[in-house]
Each structure stands twice: as structure tokens, then as C-alpha cells.
Write a protein that holds these residues in place. Structure first.
Motif, PDB file in Angstrom:
ATOM      1  N   ALA A  75       0.854  -1.183   0.000  1.00  0.00           N
ATOM      2  CA  ALA A  75       0.000   0.000   0.000  1.00  0.00           C
ATOM      3  C   ALA A  75       0.891   1.233   0.000  1.00  0.00           C
ATOM      4  CB  ALA A  75      -0.911   0.003   1.220  1.00  0.00           C
ATOM      5  N   VAL A  76       0.555   2.191  -0.834  1.00  0.00           N
ATOM      6  CA  VAL A  76       1.332   3.431  -0.913  1.00  0.00           C
ATOM      7  C   VAL A  76       0.440   4.589  -0.496  1.00  0.00           C
ATOM      8  CG1 VAL A  76       2.757   4.925  -2.356  1.00  0.00           C
ATOM      9  CG2 VAL A  76       2.623   2.466  -2.858  1.00  0.00           C
ATOM     10  N   ASP A  77       0.776   5.200   0.627  1.00  0.00           N
ATOM     11  CA  ASP A  77      -0.007   6.343   1.095  1.00  0.00           C
ATOM     12  C   ASP A  77       0.591   7.636   0.554  1.00  0.00           C
ATOM     13  OD1 ASP A  77      -2.089   7.538   2.862  1.00  0.00           O
ATOM     14  OD2 ASP A  77      -0.309   8.485   3.726  1.00  0.00           O
ATOM     15  N   ASN A  78      -0.229   8.397  -0.139  1.00  0.00           N
ATOM     16  CA  ASN A  78       0.216   9.640  -0.762  1.00  0.00           C
ATOM     17  C   ASN A  78       0.057  10.836   0.189  1.00  0.00           C
ATOM     18  OD1 ASN A  78       1.186   9.101  -3.509  1.00  0.00           O
ATOM     19  ND2 ASN A  78      -0.870   8.300  -3.867  1.00  0.00           N
ATOM     20  N   ASP A  79       0.759  10.762   1.314  1.00  0.00           N
ATOM     21  CA  ASP A  79       0.790  11.871   2.267  1.00  0.00           C
ATOM     22  C   ASP A  79      -0.613  12.275   2.713  1.00  0.00           C
ATOM     23  OD1 ASP A  79       2.463  13.702   3.761  1.00  0.00           O
ATOM     24  OD2 ASP A  79       1.695  15.301   2.482  1.00  0.00           O
ATOM     25  N   SER A  80      -1.445  11.272   3.025  1.00  0.00           N
ATOM     26  CA  SER A  80      -2.816  11.567   3.440  1.00  0.00           C
ATOM     27  C   SER A  80      -2.869  12.335   4.758  1.00  0.00           C
ATOM     28  CB  SER A  80      -3.612  10.262   3.589  1.00  0.00           C
ATOM     29  OG  SER A  80      -3.690   9.575   2.367  1.00  0.00           O
ATOM     30  N   LYS A  81      -2.033  11.924   5.704  1.00  0.00           N
ATOM     31  CA  LYS A  81      -1.996  12.549   7.037  1.00  0.00           C
ATOM     32  C   LYS A  81      -3.380  12.589   7.678  1.00  0.00           C
ATOM     33  CE  LYS A  81       2.076  15.466   6.221  1.00  0.00           C
ATOM     34  NZ  LYS A  81       2.599  16.855   6.139  1.00  0.00           N
ATOM     35  N   ASP A  82      -4.075  11.454   7.608  1.00  0.00           N
ATOM     36  CA  ASP A  82      -5.400  11.377   8.202  1.00  0.00           C
ATOM     37  C   ASP A  82      -5.610   9.982   8.780  1.00  0.00           C
ATOM     38  OD1 ASP A  82      -5.728   9.774   5.985  1.00  0.00           O
ATOM     39  OD2 ASP A  82      -7.569  10.740   5.287  1.00  0.00           O
ATOM     40  N   ALA A  83      -6.861   9.637   9.029  1.00  0.00           N
ATOM     41  CA  ALA A  83      -7.169   8.340   9.631  1.00  0.00           C
ATOM     42  C   ALA A  83      -6.770   7.170   8.743  1.00  0.00           C
ATOM     43  CB  ALA A  83      -8.670   8.268   9.940  1.00  0.00           C
ATOM     44  N   SER A  84      -6.740   7.381   7.421  1.00  0.00           N
ATOM     45  CA  SER A  84      -6.357   6.282   6.534  1.00  0.00           C
ATOM     46  C   SER A  84      -4.887   5.915   6.713  1.00  0.00           C
ATOM     47  CB  SER A  84      -6.642   6.642   5.068  1.00  0.00           C
ATOM     48  OG  SER A  84      -5.839   7.707   4.619  1.00  0.00           O
ATOM     49  N   THR A  85      -4.037   6.914   6.939  1.00  0.00           N
ATOM     50  CA  THR A  85      -2.623   6.645   7.180  1.00  0.00           C
ATOM     51  C   THR A  85      -2.439   5.852   8.467  1.00  0.00           C
ATOM     52  OG1 THR A  85      -2.099   8.771   6.121  1.00  0.00           O
ATOM     53  CG2 THR A  85      -0.319   7.666   7.337  1.00  0.00           C
ATOM     54  N   GLU A  86      -3.134   6.280   9.512  1.00  0.00           N
ATOM     55  CA  GLU A  86      -3.041   5.580  10.796  1.00  0.00           C
ATOM     56  C   GLU A  86      -3.551   4.151  10.669  1.00  0.00           C
ATOM     57  OE1 GLU A  86      -1.571   6.631  13.573  1.00  0.00           O
ATOM     58  OE2 GLU A  86      -0.977   8.362  12.357  1.00  0.00           O
ATOM     59  N   TYR A  87      -4.615   3.979   9.921  1.00  0.00           N
ATOM     60  CA  TYR A  87      -5.149   2.631   9.727  1.00  0.00           C
ATOM     61  C   TYR A  87      -4.123   1.733   9.039  1.00  0.00           C
ATOM     62  CZ  TYR A  87      -7.550  -1.275   7.639  1.00  0.00           C
ATOM     63  OH  TYR A  87      -7.877  -2.555   7.237  1.00  0.00           O
ATOM     64  N   LEU A  88      -3.532   2.216   7.961  1.00  0.00           N
ATOM     65  CA  LEU A  88      -2.573   1.410   7.204  1.00  0.00           C
ATOM     66  C   LEU A  88      -1.371   1.018   8.060  1.00  0.00           C
ATOM     67  CD1 LEU A  88      -2.679   3.300   3.784  1.00  0.00           C
ATOM     68  CD2 LEU A  88      -3.485   0.974   4.223  1.00  0.00           C
ATOM     69  N   ARG A  89      -0.963   1.891   8.944  1.00  0.00           N
ATOM     70  CA  ARG A  89       0.173   1.585   9.814  1.00  0.00           C
ATOM     71  C   ARG A  89      -0.126   0.408  10.746  1.00  0.00           C
ATOM     72  NH1 ARG A  89       1.319   7.922  11.385  1.00  0.00           N
ATOM     73  NH2 ARG A  89       2.528   8.473   9.506  1.00  0.00           N
ATOM     74  N   GLY A  90      -1.402   0.141  10.979  1.00  0.00           N
ATOM     75  CA  GLY A  90      -1.764  -0.926  11.907  1.00  0.00           C
ATOM     76  C   GLY A  90      -2.107  -2.250  11.255  1.00  0.00           C
ATOM     77  N   VAL A  91      -2.155  -2.307   9.917  1.00  0.00           N
ATOM     78  CA  VAL A  91      -2.475  -3.563   9.227  1.00  0.00           C
ATOM     79  C   VAL A  91      -1.216  -4.422   9.180  1.00  0.00           C
ATOM     80  CG1 VAL A  91      -3.337  -4.629   7.105  1.00  0.00           C
ATOM     81  CG2 VAL A  91      -4.252  -2.424   7.849  1.00  0.00           C
ATOM     82  N   GLU A  92      -1.286  -5.594   9.778  1.00  0.00           N
ATOM     83  CA  GLU A  92      -0.090  -6.416   9.984  1.00  0.00           C
ATOM     84  C   GLU A  92       0.412  -7.133   8.735  1.00  0.00           C
ATOM     85  OE1 GLU A  92      -1.061  -9.119  13.110  1.00  0.00           O
ATOM     86  OE2 GLU A  92      -1.208  -7.556  14.660  1.00  0.00           O
TER      87      GLU A  92
END
Length: 298
Positions: A75-92
Motif C-alpha cells: 500500500a502506498v499512502d500519498n501523504d494523506s496525514k489522516d485516519a487512513s494513514t493511521e489505519y494502514l500503519r496498523g495492518v499487519e
């Protein structure tokens, strides 16, 4: 529109008739490897930008219907800086790349550059690109697509142009419009079809062979599609009605999950009801509530 004449097995037909929301799989899914770890065969690339609930629905649906040993997800996060970024950081079970912003970058450029960034890390025979509004609904989706791709060594990519069904009245209206244009000597606008990045599976070696990135001055994947055709490869479009037995593309669903009445395509009540019905048919509330799907083990 080309389709591969690969016969559908009785097992596949039986599965399609079942509910699109079967019981949750283990990591190994339906096919056991006898205790041995198997090497992933497909890397799935998913760009993300500020679609928290839709991203959660996309990944959890993928997890529910897929043997994780067969895939690698980037998954590539394009500098969202929101809840979606935090969510992705927690997917194992995914690899997350947090891509920094580029001044003056457009949305399409952001998306395409995210695909190129992740593709540089692909080490599997096949690579798939999807959007966060691409939702897997059937356990046999990966077999279906891979079998289409490997039907011939000349096939470099399979997927869809527009993953949607067009109402008969709309198709009829379009045909009438085209007929009137021709009657008065007016040419219809030629539209180049290519495998779109909401659902496209490629041979990794073929993509590297042509050396065409996703990001150029056109829509992501269009120049790549044309380059593969020019190199002598076949690119196969799968009929939408058939592909939708396995995968759905929820155009503008984020406007329901994160309401915005100003959106032109979903501001009309009829459009919103259509999207809401589609989400309900996927049991989206149940999936969004199941946090266990973010874990590597159940």
C-alpha cells in the motif's frame, strides 16, 4: 472486446452461486500447503489518499477472500496525514510505503507515481494494481484472474476497461446517438481502451521488458498497455458481468462512507441510493466492524 476462452470449472460455477460473504478464511485459505510456506505469486499494489473507510473495506475484503501466502500487498499512502494513514500503519499483513508530497503534483500524477514506486519492489511473477474502491467478493477471484493470464505466454495483462454494467436503455441511447452522428457525417469520438488501474493483472517480466512506467503524460496504465501491445503481447479484457462475480468497483462509494453532498455524481438521491444498495449487498458494515481482518493471524 477480447476474452480468453478458458473453460470455467464446475467448482468455480458452484462457488459463484454461493453467498459473496462466506465464512472467514484462515491465512492458508481454502488451499493448504501441508505446513509449508509457499512463495507469493502476486504482488498487489494499492495507492491510498484520504479514503479511510473505503481503504479499510478494500483491505479487509481482500483479507477475507484471499490466501495470504499467495500474495504480497504493498500500500502506498500519498501523504494523506489522516485516519487512513493511521489505519494502514496498523495492518499487519501489508507493506506500507509512505510517499512524501511533491509540490505541484496532480491527483493522477500522485496515483501513477505511487504505482511506479511500489512496482520497483515487486519480486513476484505477477503484479496487480487496484484502487481502494476495488472490493474482492469471492474466494476464487485470484485463481480466476491468474488462470486468464497464464492461458497463453503471449498474454501480458488481463483486467477491465470499465468494471460496471450498463443499463439496456443507456446502451440503446448511446447506439442511437452514434447512429445519428454517422447519418449527419459526424465521427464519434474514438476512445482508446486499456486495462485500467482499478483492476489489472500483469506479467511482471513483460512490464519490465517494455520499460514503460505507469506515470507519464497520460492516464496511469494507458501507455503501458499500448507499449505491451506494440511489443507483441496480447492484453485481454474480461467481460464486466463475468468479472463482477469476483470483484466490484465501487465508483464514488467514498461519498457514502464519508458524505459530501457537493459531489456532482452522488448528490442526486437516485445515485446515492444506487451506491448505498451496492454497499449493503457487500455487507460492508460487518466487514468494517471486523478488526481481526487487519491481523496476520485470526
Amino acid at each position: 472486446v477480447q476474452t480468453c476462452a478458458l473453460p470455467i470449472s464446475p467448482r468455480l460455477v458452484k462457488s459463484v452461486k454461493k453467498s459473496i460473504l462466506p465464512k472467514k478464511q484462515s491465512i492458508r485459505g481454502a488451499e493448504s500447503t501441508g505446513g509449508k510456506m509457499q512463495k507469493p505469486e502476486v504482488t498487489i499494489i494499492i495507492p491510498n489518499y484520504k479514503t479511510a473507510d473505503l481503504t479499510r473495506l478494500c483491505l479487509r475484503s481482500l483479507r477475507r477472500h484471499t490466501n495470504l501466502e499467495r500474495i504480497r500487498v504493498i500500500a502506498v499512502d500519498n501523504d494523506s496525514k489522516d485516519a487512513s494513514t493511521e489505519y494502514l500503519r496498523g495492518v499487519e499483513w501489508i507493506k506500507l510505503i509512505e510517499r512524501p508530497p511533491v509540490p505541484g503534483e496532480t491527483g493522477p500524477q500522485m496515483h501513477a507515481r505511487a504505482l511506479d514506486l511500489a512496482f520497483a519492489e515487486v519480486d513476484t511473477p505477477y503484479v496487480m494494481v487496484i484502487h481502494t474502491d476495488t472490493i474482492v467478493i469471492n474466494d476464487l477471484w485470484l485463481d480466476f484472474l491468474v488462470n486468464r493470464l497464464i492461458a497463453s505466454p503471449k498474454i501480458a495483462g488481463v483486467g477491465s476497461w470499465k468494471l460496471e454494467t450498463v443499463p439496456k436503455w443507456k446502451a440503446f441511447g448511446k447506439a442511437v446517438e452514434t447512429g445519428i452522428r454517422r447519418l449527419f457525417g459526424r465521427k464519434s469520438k474514438a476512445e482508446t481502451q486499456y486495462l485500467r488501474s482499478h483492476c489489472a493483472l500483469y506479467r511482471t517480466d513483460a512490464v519490465r521488458e517494455v520499460g514503460q512506467p505507469f506515470c507519464d503524460n497520460d492516464t496511469a496504465g494507458k501507455s503501458l498497455h499500448l507499449a505491451l501491445v506494440a511489443a507483441g503481447y496480447d492484453m485481454r479484457f474480461i467481460d464486466s458481468a463475468e468479472l463482477m462475480k469476483f470483484i466490484r468497483h465501487l465508483n464514488h462509494a467514498t461519498m457514502i462512507l464519508n458524505p459530501s453532498r457537493n459531489d456532482r455524481k452522488t448528490s442526486k438521491p437516485a445515485a446515492r441510493r444506487r451506491i448505498e444498495r451496492e454497499l449493503e449487498s457487500l455487507h460492508y458494515r460487518e466487514i468494517l466492524a471486523d478488526e481481526t481482518l487487519d491481523r496476520l493471524t485470526p
